[in-house]
Write a protein that holds these residues in place. Sequence first.
Motif, short mmCIF file in Angstrom:
data_model
loop_
_atom_site.label_atom_id
_atom_site.label_comp_id
_atom_site.label_asym_id
_atom_site.label_seq_id
_atom_site.Cartn_x
_atom_site.Cartn_y
_atom_site.Cartn_z
N ASN A 183 7.87 -0.97 -3.88
CA ASN A 183 7.59 -1.64 -5.15
C ASN A 183 6.14 -2.11 -5.23
O ASN A 183 5.49 -1.98 -6.27
N TYR B 142 3.58 -0.83 -3.62
CA TYR B 142 2.75 0.36 -3.75
C TYR B 142 2.77 0.88 -5.19
O TYR B 142 1.73 1.24 -5.74
N SER B 143 3.93 0.88 -5.80
CA SER B 143 4.04 1.33 -7.19
C SER B 143 3.24 0.45 -8.12
O SER B 143 2.57 0.94 -9.05
N GLU B 144 3.28 -0.86 -7.91
CA GLU B 144 2.50 -1.77 -8.73
C GLU B 144 1.01 -1.55 -8.55
O GLU B 144 0.24 -1.60 -9.50
N MET C 244 -0.43 1.23 -7.72
CA MET C 244 -0.78 2.49 -8.36
C MET C 244 -0.85 2.37 -9.88
O MET C 244 -1.56 3.13 -10.53
N ARG C 245 -0.12 1.41 -10.46
CA ARG C 245 -0.16 1.22 -11.92
C ARG C 245 -1.35 0.40 -12.36
O ARG C 245 -1.65 0.33 -13.55
N MET C 246 -2.05 -0.24 -11.43
CA MET C 246 -3.20 -1.06 -11.80
C MET C 246 -4.33 -0.20 -12.35
O MET C 246 -4.56 0.92 -11.89
N GLN C 247 -5.01 -0.77 -13.33
CA GLN C 247 -6.17 -0.07 -13.88
C GLN C 247 -7.40 -0.45 -13.08
O GLN C 247 -7.54 -1.57 -12.64
#
Length: 105
Positions: free
Chosen positions: A95, A97-99, A101-104
Amino acid sequence: MSIGTFDAVSAYGRVLSASKLPKIAEAEGNSDTAGGFGSMVEKLVGEAATNMRSAETASAKQVAGKGDLIDVVTAVGAAETALDTVVAVRDRMVNAYSEIMRMQI
């Protein structure tokens, strides 16, 4: 099997309350949090495997008529708790890591 947030938090709390974790950080002697976390995960996986082997051994002794049922239940419970902890930590890592990766950028 779905592990909720509260399950992961309680598993992480059990891991932190274990007396072995401060010894890991002291033994490494560094302030690098990545190495400390990596060694913590490695230790968790090793302990989970050890608990599962002991549960399997206790079960085999019980089937052979040489073991006690209470020992089997205790060993299986310890193995289940260790596995749940490892799975909860893994889920939290995925979770996070997924967050990330979603960061700009």
